[in-house]
Design a protein around this motif. Structure first.
Motif, PDB file in Angstrom:
ATOM      1  N   ILE A 264     -60.466  -0.086 -20.646  1.00 29.08           N
ATOM      2  CA  ILE A 264     -59.197  -0.821 -20.668  1.00 29.08           C
ATOM      3  C   ILE A 264     -58.244  -0.138 -21.640  1.00 29.08           C
ATOM      4  N   PRO A 265     -57.055   0.249 -21.186  1.00 30.92           N
ATOM      5  CA  PRO A 265     -56.124   0.982 -22.062  1.00 30.92           C
ATOM      6  C   PRO A 265     -55.442   0.072 -23.078  1.00 30.92           C
ATOM      7  N   GLU A 266     -54.882   0.698 -24.088  1.00 29.95           N
ATOM      8  CA  GLU A 266     -54.085  -0.026 -25.086  1.00 29.95           C
ATOM      9  C   GLU A 266     -52.936  -0.755 -24.395  1.00 29.95           C
ATOM     10  N   GLY A 267     -52.686  -1.973 -24.819  1.00 32.15           N
ATOM     11  CA  GLY A 267     -51.576  -2.748 -24.267  1.00 32.15           C
ATOM     12  C   GLY A 267     -51.965  -3.626 -23.094  1.00 32.15           C
ATOM     13  N   LEU A 268     -53.163  -3.424 -22.551  1.00 29.54           N
ATOM     14  CA  LEU A 268     -53.625  -4.245 -21.436  1.00 29.54           C
ATOM     15  C   LEU A 268     -54.948  -4.914 -21.806  1.00 29.54           C
ATOM     16  N   ARG A 269     -55.299  -5.931 -21.052  1.00 29.54           N
ATOM     17  CA  ARG A 269     -56.596  -6.575 -21.241  1.00 29.54           C
ATOM     18  C   ARG A 269     -57.131  -7.027 -19.890  1.00 29.54           C
ATOM     19  N   ALA A 270     -58.428  -7.177 -19.829  1.00 28.59           N
ATOM     20  CA  ALA A 270     -59.087  -7.715 -18.641  1.00 28.59           C
ATOM     21  C   ALA A 270     -59.487  -9.154 -18.930  1.00 28.59           C
ATOM     22  N   VAL A 271     -59.082 -10.047 -18.056  1.00 26.84           N
ATOM     23  CA  VAL A 271     -59.469 -11.453 -18.170  1.00 26.84           C
ATOM     24  C   VAL A 271     -60.508 -11.721 -17.083  1.00 26.84           C
ATOM     25  N   VAL A 272     -61.731 -12.002 -17.498  1.00 30.50           N
ATOM     26  CA  VAL A 272     -62.840 -12.193 -16.576  1.00 30.50           C
ATOM     27  C   VAL A 272     -63.273 -13.649 -16.598  1.00 30.50           C
ATOM     28  N   ASP A 273     -63.365 -14.233 -15.421  1.00 38.25           N
ATOM     29  CA  ASP A 273     -63.679 -15.657 -15.282  1.00 38.25           C
ATOM     30  C   ASP A 273     -65.164 -15.840 -14.976  1.00 38.25           C
ATOM     31  N   ARG A 274     -65.895 -16.415 -15.919  1.00 35.30           N
ATOM     32  CA  ARG A 274     -67.329 -16.652 -15.725  1.00 35.30           C
ATOM     33  C   ARG A 274     -67.619 -17.543 -14.529  1.00 35.30           C
ATOM     34  N   SER A 275     -66.692 -18.421 -14.173  1.00 30.89           N
ATOM     35  CA  SER A 275     -66.955 -19.388 -13.101  1.00 30.89           C
ATOM     36  C   SER A 275     -67.025 -18.736 -11.723  1.00 30.89           C
ATOM     37  N   THR A 276     -66.760 -17.416 -11.648  1.00 31.48           N
ATOM     38  CA  THR A 276     -66.805 -16.745 -10.350  1.00 31.48           C
ATOM     39  C   THR A 276     -68.227 -16.334  -9.955  1.00 31.48           C
ATOM     40  N   TRP A 277     -69.186 -16.532 -10.842  1.00 25.17           N
ATOM     41  CA  TRP A 277     -70.570 -16.188 -10.465  1.00 25.17           C
ATOM     42  C   TRP A 277     -71.584 -16.996 -11.275  1.00 25.17           C
ATOM     43  N   ALA A 278     -72.795 -17.016 -10.771  1.00 27.34           N
ATOM     44  CA  ALA A 278     -73.927 -17.658 -11.442  1.00 27.34           C
ATOM     45  C   ALA A 278     -74.955 -16.593 -11.800  1.00 27.34           C
ATOM     46  N   PRO A 279     -75.229 -16.354 -13.088  1.00 25.92           N
ATOM     47  CA  PRO A 279     -76.259 -15.380 -13.462  1.00 25.92           C
ATOM     48  C   PRO A 279     -77.615 -15.804 -12.901  1.00 25.92           C
ATOM     49  N   GLY A 280     -78.502 -14.855 -12.682  1.00 26.34           N
ATOM     50  CA  GLY A 280     -79.830 -15.169 -12.185  1.00 26.34           C
ATOM     51  C   GLY A 280     -80.620 -16.022 -13.163  1.00 26.34           C
ATOM     52  N   ALA A 281     -81.697 -16.617 -12.671  1.00 28.29           N
ATOM     53  CA  ALA A 281     -82.493 -17.549 -13.464  1.00 28.29           C
ATOM     54  C   ALA A 281     -83.062 -16.919 -14.726  1.00 28.29           C
ATOM     55  N   ILE A 282     -83.351 -15.614 -14.696  1.00 27.87           N
ATOM     56  CA  ILE A 282     -83.970 -14.977 -15.853  1.00 27.87           C
ATOM     57  C   ILE A 282     -83.069 -15.060 -17.078  1.00 27.87           C
ATOM     58  N   PHE A 283     -81.773 -15.009 -16.899  1.00 28.21           N
ATOM     59  CA  PHE A 283     -80.852 -15.058 -18.032  1.00 28.21           C
ATOM     60  C   PHE A 283     -80.873 -16.434 -18.699  1.00 28.21           C
ATOM     61  N   THR A 337     -54.141  -7.929 -17.253  1.00 25.32           N
ATOM     62  CA  THR A 337     -52.873  -8.508 -17.691  1.00 25.32           C
ATOM     63  C   THR A 337     -52.345  -7.733 -18.904  1.00 25.32           C
ATOM     64  N   GLU A 338     -51.120  -8.058 -19.278  1.00 26.52           N
ATOM     65  CA  GLU A 338     -50.573  -7.482 -20.502  1.00 26.52           C
ATOM     66  C   GLU A 338     -51.325  -8.055 -21.704  1.00 26.52           C
ATOM     67  N   ARG A 339     -51.507  -7.220 -22.721  1.00 25.33           N
ATOM     68  CA  ARG A 339     -52.128  -7.703 -23.946  1.00 25.33           C
ATOM     69  C   ARG A 339     -51.021  -8.030 -24.953  1.00 25.33           C
ATOM     70  N   ALA A 341     -49.521  -9.709 -28.684  1.00 20.26           N
ATOM     71  CA  ALA A 341     -49.860  -9.499 -30.093  1.00 20.26           C
ATOM     72  C   ALA A 341     -51.046 -10.359 -30.517  1.00 20.26           C
ATOM     73  N   GLY A 342     -51.227 -11.497 -29.869  1.00 20.53           N
ATOM     74  CA  GLY A 342     -52.329 -12.387 -30.239  1.00 20.53           C
ATOM     75  C   GLY A 342     -53.643 -12.066 -29.566  1.00 20.53           C
ATOM     76  N   ASP A 343     -53.637 -11.076 -28.667  1.00 21.34           N
ATOM     77  CA  ASP A 343     -54.866 -10.709 -27.945  1.00 21.34           C
ATOM     78  C   ASP A 343     -55.560  -9.574 -28.680  1.00 21.34           C
ATOM     79  N   ALA A 344     -56.539  -9.931 -29.498  1.00 23.69           N
ATOM     80  CA  ALA A 344     -57.222  -8.909 -30.288  1.00 23.69           C
ATOM     81  C   ALA A 344     -58.211  -8.106 -29.451  1.00 23.69           C
ATOM     82  N   GLU A 345     -58.771  -8.725 -28.417  1.00 20.30           N
ATOM     83  CA  GLU A 345     -59.814  -8.079 -27.639  1.00 20.30           C
ATOM     84  C   GLU A 345     -59.270  -7.509 -26.335  1.00 20.30           C
ATOM     85  N   ALA A 346     -59.891  -6.416 -25.884  1.00 21.13           N
ATOM     86  CA  ALA A 346     -59.487  -5.791 -24.625  1.00 21.13           C
ATOM     87  C   ALA A 346     -60.025  -6.557 -23.423  1.00 21.13           C
ATOM     88  N   VAL A 347     -61.060  -7.355 -23.632  1.00 18.35           N
ATOM     89  CA  VAL A 347     -61.665  -8.149 -22.563  1.00 18.35           C
ATOM     90  C   VAL A 347     -61.814  -9.582 -23.032  1.00 18.35           C
TER      91      VAL A 347
END
Length: 355
Positions: A264-283, A337-339, A341-347
């Protein structure tokens, strides 16, 4: 009467067993080849015909090396040696394909306390099968016997791979734009990362045995833990041929957020939604058995996602269709999305996993 002279065999190294292992593995190595491979097993170096790169305008060679960590302990304890090699290949070739490189060839290094020829050959069989799944050749390797340093049943594996990509087709952060979609590709399980935590939780704390039948898994614990790493290289290369791709991220040690952040480049961030999947039972089992907090799980395990692709929004349909046609479970998990000033993390991970 003088003592007899010392020998290599007396020191614990069996050259004849090593030669027998080479003979047993030859048939598997032969199956993991490409037209560019010159010669066969047994030389001091593997040969690959580089004239095949003449079709490139400016070929860039990509290289990667890795191992499979403490997952080898599961293989050793179960006495199953013909799958761990697929894990090794997956760890290497899927690092190569992240930049868009086609894996060309691999070499391996197998270190053992004692050479059991059939065991070494089984490990190489798995490596060869992994190379076949990745579309690359296994051009050579080394088996080293280390008596006194490793127990007779102990072993470790490592490998190195080389790939090639056209210079103007290198994928990465510089291609990513606001509005791009983040596509997740399902993992086959734990893959080959986080096993020190998993072993500590399930064996040391929970006291589970490898032959324990686990209803949530539908098989024994050992069978689940030994499930081979999914190899995505040909799937990713297929995506680059059918639609526009900006970046890939191989989800390995460090978890989803840390690995995705690497592209992820400087100035941008990835917003990932956990609700889009269910991890397998082992997790969930690891989390519950060890009272492991979600943040710790997410920074250690892949949580059900083994590879991610960042593509333009108008490439999503073709990308998902391509992956589905190849039998890869994939879905849109987020966006770029755009990152601010308050978005410290890239993801940023949002929401909760579906149950």
């Amino acid at each position: 009467m003088p003592e007899s002279g010392s020998t290599y065999a007396a020191a614990g190294v069996d050259i004849e067993a090593g030669d027998r292992a080479v003979e047993l593995m030859k048939e598997w190595v032969k199956k993991a080849s490409r037209p560019e491979v010159v010669g066969g097993l047994g030389g001091f170096a593997g040969l690959f015909d580089a004239s095949a790169l003449a079709r490139y305008q400016r070929p860039l060679l990509a290289s990667a090396t890795d191992g499979v960590g403490t997952k080898v302990d599961i293989a050793r304890r179960m006495g199953v040696y013909d799958t761990i090699g697929r894990d090794l290949v997956g760890m290497v070739v899927d690092d190569l394909v992240v930049c868009g490189a086609e894996p060309l060839f691999m070499t391996d290094y197998i270190c053992v306390g004692k050479v059991y020829p059939e065991r070494v050959a089984a490990i190489v069989k798995g490596i060869a099968e992994g190379c076949t799944l990745a579309g690359c050749a296994l051009v050579g390797g080394e088996t080293a016997e280390h008596p006194g340093l490793l127990g007779a049943d102990d072993f470790d594996v490592a490998g190195a791979g080389t790939g090639v990509v056209e210079a103007d087709r290198v994928l990465g952060a510089d291609r990513i734009r606001t509005g791009d979609a983040v596509i997740a590709m399902a993992s086959s399980g734990l893959h080959s990362n986080g096993y020190s935590l998993v072993r500590h939780v399930l064996f040391d704390r929970a006291g589970w045995a490898l032959d324990r039948e686990v209803p949530e898994l539908g098989r024994t614990l050992g069978e689940e833990l030994l499930e081979p790493t999914r190899i995505y290289s040909l799937d990713c290369l297929a995506l680059t041929r059918t639609t526009e791709v900006h970046a890939f991220s191989h989800i390995t040690g460090g978890g989803l957020a840390n690995n995705l952040a690497r592209v992820i480049p400087e100035g941008l961030r990835a917003v990932v939604d956990r609700s889009t999947w269910a991890p397998g039972a082992i997790f969930e089992l690891v989390g519950q058995a060890g009272s492991v907090e979600r943040l710790e799980l997410e920074k250690t395990l892949n949580m059900g996602v083994g590879m991610m692709a960042v593509v333009p929004a108008d490439s999503v349909d073709v990308a998902l269709t391509t992956l589905a046609d190849r039998g890869v479970d994939a879905w849109v998990s987020g966006e770029i999305t755009e990152r601010t000033a308050g978005d410290a993390e890239a993801v940023t991970l949002t929401g909760d996993h579906v149950s």
